[in-house]
Design an enzyme around this catalytic site. Structure first.
Site, PDB file in Angstrom:
ATOM      1  N   ARG A  38     -14.147 -31.762 -20.178  1.00  0.00           N
ATOM      2  CA  ARG A  38     -15.607 -31.611 -20.122  1.00  0.00           C
ATOM      3  C   ARG A  38     -16.216 -32.456 -21.227  1.00  0.00           C
ATOM      4  O   ARG A  38     -16.099 -32.128 -22.406  1.00  0.00           O
ATOM      5  CB  ARG A  38     -15.984 -30.132 -20.301  1.00  0.00           C
ATOM      6  CG  ARG A  38     -17.472 -29.832 -20.154  1.00  0.00           C
ATOM      7  CD  ARG A  38     -17.699 -28.316 -20.246  1.00  0.00           C
ATOM      8  NE  ARG A  38     -19.094 -27.979 -20.004  1.00  0.00           N
ATOM      9  CZ  ARG A  38     -20.030 -27.940 -20.954  1.00  0.00           C
ATOM     10  NH1 ARG A  38     -19.711 -28.201 -22.202  1.00  0.00           N
ATOM     11  NH2 ARG A  38     -21.277 -27.622 -20.654  1.00  0.00           N
ATOM     12  N   SER A 107     -19.231 -22.958 -10.889  1.00  0.00           N
ATOM     13  CA  SER A 107     -19.779 -21.979 -11.827  1.00  0.00           C
ATOM     14  C   SER A 107     -20.723 -21.020 -11.108  1.00  0.00           C
ATOM     15  O   SER A 107     -21.567 -21.448 -10.321  1.00  0.00           O
ATOM     16  CB  SER A 107     -20.557 -22.684 -12.943  1.00  0.00           C
ATOM     17  OG  SER A 107     -19.688 -23.451 -13.742  1.00  0.00           O
ATOM     18  N   LYS A 136     -22.116 -23.031 -25.516  1.00  0.00           N
ATOM     19  CA  LYS A 136     -22.989 -23.104 -24.342  1.00  0.00           C
ATOM     20  C   LYS A 136     -24.308 -22.453 -24.727  1.00  0.00           C
ATOM     21  O   LYS A 136     -24.396 -21.234 -24.828  1.00  0.00           O
ATOM     22  CB  LYS A 136     -22.334 -22.395 -23.160  1.00  0.00           C
ATOM     23  CG  LYS A 136     -22.927 -22.758 -21.801  1.00  0.00           C
ATOM     24  CD  LYS A 136     -22.032 -22.251 -20.691  1.00  0.00           C
ATOM     25  CE  LYS A 136     -22.640 -22.431 -19.320  1.00  0.00           C
ATOM     26  NZ  LYS A 136     -22.833 -23.814 -18.908  1.00  0.00           N
TER      27      LYS A 136
END
Length: 206
Positions: A38, A107, A136
């Protein structure tokens, strides 16, 4: 296969004094079999080059390499699959591009998003966000364990919980019904990614 899923963060790894390939190799050596690359800031060329290195590492250990969001990168490095969020490319289009044999993860942040993908051609769901986390920042709707449990009860797909998961709470996530747990800082940010991975795997397989 154990239920521990490493999501990379090169910034957190660097703060801990590690390169990303080092973290991934140490995690795979410890037994991690799911790795998601990521990277939001890398150029396409740098992303591909890093993906090639990580593909070599994961292949050596029999681990799955999943690319976050970037279908082009996944195709370029022959990754095992792609993980997409709600604002990324629609999973149906991802499937048409990567073919029937690759892995697609999506997700899910709430029950409405789960209901919208009922019967979809997906391989697993990433359930977010369980606990507050620094990696996040858009945690507008924390699910908590109750929210996680409710979603897990409504799907037959494998589920990986993510968000603030570490050695202190990983077992509670599994007890709430998740198939596995995705972690970032709990491996990338530790002095020994190998020892951190070993401890987490032990907790997922008591």
């Amino acid at each position: 296969m154990n239920g521990l899923y490493l999501v990379t963060d090169s910034g957190i790894a660097q703060q801990a004094g590690h390169s990303l390939p080092f973290v991934v190799e140490e995690a795979c050596r410890a037994g991690v079999r799911w790795v998601q690359l990521r990277e939001k800031e890398l150029s396409t060329r740098a992303f591909v080059e890093l993906g090639v290195v990580l593909k070599r590492i994961t292949q050596t250990y029999g681990a799955k390499l999943i690319i976050n969001d970037r279908v082009d990168i996944a195709l370029a490095v022959d990754a095992d699959g792609v993980h997409v969020g709600q604002d990324d490319m629609p999973y149906e289009l991802v499937r048409s591009l990567i073919g029937p044999d690759k892995i697609i993860g999506l997700s899910i942040n709430n029950m409405a998003e789960l209901e919208a993908v009922e019967g979809a051609d997906l391989d697993y769901l990433g359930i977010a966000t369980i606990f507050p986390t620094g990696t996040k920042t858009d945690t507008s709707s924390l699910l908590g364990l109750d929210g996680l449990r409710a979603i897990c009860q409504q799907t037959s797909l494998p589920t990986f919980a993510i968000g603030g998961i570490n050695v202190t709470n990983i077992q509670s996530v599994l007890q709430a019904g998740a198939s596995g747990a995705a972690v970032v800082s709990a491996i990338c940010g530790q002095p020994s990614p190998y020892e951190a991975s070993r401890e987490l795997i032990h907790l997922t397989n008591p």
